[in-house]
Write a protein that holds these residues in place. Structure first.
Motif, PDB file in Angstrom:
ATOM      1  N   ILE A  12      23.918  36.041  14.358  1.00  0.00           N
ATOM      2  CA  ILE A  12      23.095  34.826  14.331  1.00  0.00           C
ATOM      3  C   ILE A  12      23.940  33.611  14.711  1.00  0.00           C
ATOM      4  N   LEU A  16      23.294  31.137  18.060  1.00  0.00           N
ATOM      5  CA  LEU A  16      23.180  29.682  18.106  1.00  0.00           C
ATOM      6  C   LEU A  16      24.103  29.102  19.172  1.00  0.00           C
ATOM      7  N   VAL A  79      15.681  32.952  15.468  1.00  0.00           N
ATOM      8  CA  VAL A  79      16.519  32.323  14.451  1.00  0.00           C
ATOM      9  C   VAL A  79      15.800  31.215  13.706  1.00  0.00           C
ATOM     10  N   TYR A 102      25.375  11.400  11.703  1.00  0.00           N
ATOM     11  CA  TYR A 102      25.574  12.490  12.661  1.00  0.00           C
ATOM     12  C   TYR A 102      24.260  12.793  13.380  1.00  0.00           C
ATOM     13  N   PHE A 105      21.790  15.917  12.928  1.00  0.00           N
ATOM     14  CA  PHE A 105      20.911  16.092  11.776  1.00  0.00           C
ATOM     15  C   PHE A 105      19.638  15.268  11.882  1.00  0.00           C
ATOM     16  N   MET A 110      15.935  20.099  12.924  1.00  0.00           N
ATOM     17  CA  MET A 110      16.787  19.950  11.748  1.00  0.00           C
ATOM     18  C   MET A 110      16.837  18.490  11.355  1.00  0.00           C
ATOM     19  N   ILE A 149      18.172  22.875   2.205  1.00  0.00           N
ATOM     20  CA  ILE A 149      19.599  23.086   2.021  1.00  0.00           C
ATOM     21  C   ILE A 149      20.229  21.809   1.483  1.00  0.00           C
ATOM     22  N   VAL A 175      25.804  23.680   1.459  1.00  0.00           N
ATOM     23  CA  VAL A 175      27.010  23.505   2.249  1.00  0.00           C
ATOM     24  C   VAL A 175      27.910  22.570   1.468  1.00  0.00           C
ATOM     25  N   LYS A 191      28.157  27.825   1.488  1.00  0.00           N
ATOM     26  CA  LYS A 191      29.075  27.828   2.627  1.00  0.00           C
ATOM     27  C   LYS A 191      30.069  26.691   2.401  1.00  0.00           C
TER      28      LYS A 191
ATOM     29  N   PHE B 195      28.593  21.535  13.258  1.00  0.00           N
ATOM     30  CA  PHE B 195      27.849  21.439  12.011  1.00  0.00           C
ATOM     31  C   PHE B 195      26.446  22.005  12.160  1.00  0.00           C
ATOM     32  N   THR B 196      25.837  21.708  13.278  1.00  0.00           N
ATOM     33  CA  THR B 196      24.480  22.197  13.484  1.00  0.00           C
ATOM     34  C   THR B 196      24.436  23.706  13.313  1.00  0.00           C
ATOM     35  N   ILE B 197      25.405  24.389  13.913  1.00  0.00           N
ATOM     36  CA  ILE B 197      25.422  25.846  13.825  1.00  0.00           C
ATOM     37  C   ILE B 197      25.706  26.324  12.409  1.00  0.00           C
ATOM     38  N   GLU B 198      26.622  25.671  11.735  1.00  0.00           N
ATOM     39  CA  GLU B 198      26.920  26.069  10.360  1.00  0.00           C
ATOM     40  C   GLU B 198      25.657  25.993   9.499  1.00  0.00           C
ATOM     41  N   PHE B 199      24.910  24.925   9.666  1.00  0.00           N
ATOM     42  CA  PHE B 199      23.731  24.731   8.824  1.00  0.00           C
ATOM     43  C   PHE B 199      22.629  25.706   9.196  1.00  0.00           C
ATOM     44  N   LEU B 200      22.399  25.853  10.486  1.00  0.00           N
ATOM     45  CA  LEU B 200      21.335  26.756  10.898  1.00  0.00           C
ATOM     46  C   LEU B 200      21.635  28.180  10.474  1.00  0.00           C
ATOM     47  N   SER B 201      22.902  28.611  10.587  1.00  0.00           N
ATOM     48  CA  SER B 201      23.164  30.002  10.248  1.00  0.00           C
ATOM     49  C   SER B 201      23.031  30.209   8.743  1.00  0.00           C
ATOM     50  N   LEU B 202      23.395  29.204   7.974  1.00  0.00           N
ATOM     51  CA  LEU B 202      23.149  29.317   6.529  1.00  0.00           C
ATOM     52  C   LEU B 202      21.654  29.432   6.261  1.00  0.00           C
ATOM     53  N   PHE B 203      20.899  28.617   6.941  1.00  0.00           N
ATOM     54  CA  PHE B 203      19.447  28.637   6.758  1.00  0.00           C
ATOM     55  C   PHE B 203      18.878  30.021   7.090  1.00  0.00           C
ATOM     56  N   CYS B 204      19.343  30.609   8.182  1.00  0.00           N
ATOM     57  CA  CYS B 204      18.875  31.941   8.557  1.00  0.00           C
ATOM     58  C   CYS B 204      19.194  32.950   7.464  1.00  0.00           C
ATOM     59  N   ASP B 205      20.365  32.838   6.907  1.00  0.00           N
ATOM     60  CA  ASP B 205      20.765  33.720   5.825  1.00  0.00           C
ATOM     61  C   ASP B 205      19.852  33.576   4.621  1.00  0.00           C
ATOM     62  N   VAL B 206      19.596  32.352   4.267  1.00  0.00           N
ATOM     63  CA  VAL B 206      18.873  32.054   3.041  1.00  0.00           C
ATOM     64  C   VAL B 206      17.430  32.531   3.127  1.00  0.00           C
ATOM     65  N   ARG B 207      16.908  32.480   4.332  1.00  0.00           N
ATOM     66  CA  ARG B 207      15.492  32.747   4.534  1.00  0.00           C
ATOM     67  C   ARG B 207      15.160  34.231   4.441  1.00  0.00           C
TER      68      ARG B 207
END
Lengths: 208, 208
Positions: A12, A16, A79, A102, A105, A110, A149, A175, A191, B195-207
Motif C-alpha cells: 500500500i 501511494l 487505497v 502543510y 493536509f 485528506m 486519525i 501518528v 505510527k 507525510f501524505t503517504i505516511e498518513f494515508l497508509s496508516l489510514f488504509c491499515d486502520v480501515r
DNA sequence: ATTATATCGTGAAATTAAGAACGATTGTTC
DNA sequence: GAACAATCGTTCTTAATTTCACGATATAAT
C-alpha cells in the motif's frame, strides 16, 4: 491471478508512491507507462512494480504498459475507495503550526479538520481554515468533524495524555511526532515519526 | 554470541528507540530494566529486544535485567561512536523553517549546521544559530561545516535539483521531505518522508 | 543448601519480503 | 503473415526478519 489476497502495508505504501508518480505523468500528458519506466522514476524494481499492480487486479498490455488513467483510478479506488481522511491535530507549537500549514493536509482526499491546544491564548483562533479548540471538547469536536486519525505534536511529557484523549474519542489511528513511545489498547495503530531517529539511522547506514 | 555480524538498519532504528527510552528511565533514577519492561514501554516484544541487545554484544544479568547506564553507553558507542551528525538543509520555506526550529537538531550529537535557499531576501539571515547561504556556495559551505546528511525541503519541482547539489557536494545521505522521488547515483542513500503517504497508509491499515 | 522463579541468550522454525527466471502476449517490421 | 522485440504475469528461489521454544544463570526464599 489467484484468489483475493491480503495486501501488505508495504504494498500500500508503494501504491501511494505510484499514485504520486502517475499524477505527475498525467499532468505532463503521458497516456501510457511501463513498469520499467516507473521503476526508473521511483527507484524501485520493475518486477516489484508489476507484482504490486497485479495484486490490485490491474492488468497492463504487453509491449505497451499500463494506461495511466486506468491505473490511477484502480489504485485510488483500492487505497482510498471514496473516502476522505480527516485528521485532527493535538498541539499547536512549532511543529503543530507547520503541520497546520502543510499543503498536503488540505487536499480533497485528506483534510485537517480540527486542532487542539492547552494554551488559552490559542484556543478559538483559526489558522489556515482550521479552528483551534480546547482539550476539553475533544470527543465532541472529533465526532462532529468525523475525525479519523489523530496527530500528536505536543511535548513528549504530554504525549501519553494526548494519546489517551485520542483513544477516548474513538480514533483508531495515531501518528506520533513526539519523541516518546505511547501505549494504546489493542486495535489502535500508532505510527511513530521521530525525526531524530530517522536521521540517525540514515547516518548509521551511510557510515558503513 | 557468534562472530561479529552485520547489524541491520532495522535493529539500529530500534536501538535508537531503546536509547530514547533509557534516557527517560535514567532521568527518573531507574538503575536496572528488564527486556519485559522495555517491551511494555516501547510496544515491541521482549525477545526482539533481547536479541537486538545481544547483537550489540551487551549482556544482562538473569533475574535482574540490564544496568541502564551500561546499556546506554554501549548503544551510544555502537550507533554513534563519538561522531556528531551534521545536517545541512535545502529550502527555508514553511517546512524548512520548522526544521530549523526543531530542537532535536540542536543537540550535542546532532547539529544542523547550514541552510540554503534561493530567495535573496533570506540569504545571510541567521535563524536559531544557523546561517542561510546562497545555493551557489553549496560545495564550499558543506565542506567547511563538515556536512554529513542533506535535507530536501524545497518544493517538489526543485527536489531533483537539490538532490544533485547534495550529491555534487559529496554527501552520502539524503532525507527527502519533498513529495517526489529523486534519483541519485549508487552509493548515496535516500530516505523519503512524505507525510501524505505516511498518513494515508496508516489510514488504509486502520480501515481493515 | 535446596528449591523456586524471573530473566537472559540463542538455535531452529515460521513468516514475510524481495528477486530471478521464464513462458505468454501484444504490437511492429518486412 | 512470420519473425522479432518489448512488456507483462506468475511461479519458484532466495534472503531477511520475526517468533517460538528451551536451556542456562542469577537472586531470593525456606
Amino acid at each position: 491471478m489467484g484468489p483475493m489476497k491480503k495486501i501488505s502495508s508495504k504494498t500500500i505504501g508503494r501504491a501511494l508512491i505510484y499514485l504520486r508518480t502517475l499524477d505527475g505523468l498525467a499532468k505532463q500528458r503521458w497516456r501510457y507507462v511501463s513498469s520499467g519506466q516507473l521503476a526508473r522514476m521511483t527507484g524501485l524494481t520493475d518486477v516489484q512494480i508489476r507484482k504490486d499492480i497485479s495484486s490490485f487486479r490491474k492488468v497492463g498490455t504487453p509491449k505497451v504498459g499500463y494506461k495511466i488513467a486506468d491505473l490511477k483510478r484502480t489504485l485510488e479506488d483500492f487505497v482510498l475507495q471514496e473516502n476522505v481522511v480527516h485528521l485532527v491535530l493535538f498541539g499547536v507549537g512549532n511543529l503543530g503550526s507547520a503541520i497546520l500549514k502543510y499543503p498536503g493536509f488540505h487536499q480533497p482526499k485528506m483534510k485537517l479538520v480540527a486542532a487542539f491546544d492547552q494554551s488559552a491564548s490559542k484556543i478559538g483562533k483559526v489558522v489556515n481554515g482550521v479552528r483551534i479548540y480546547s482539550m476539553e471538547n475533544v470527543p465532541h469536536v472529533v465526532h462532529r468533524t468525523h475525525g479519523d486519525i489523530g496527530i500528536i505534536a505536543v511535548p513528549k511529557e504530554s504525549a501519553q495524555e494526548a494519546a489517551d484523549l485520542i483513544v477516548l474519542a474513538g480514533l483508531k489511528g495515531i501518528v506520533n511526532f513526539a519523541p516518546a513511545s505511547v501505549t494504546v489498547p489493542k486495535g489502535v495503530r500508532v505510527k511513530d515519526i521521530d525525526f531524530t531517529i530517522e536521521f540517525l539511522s540514515l547516518f548509521c547506514d551511510v557510515r558503513t
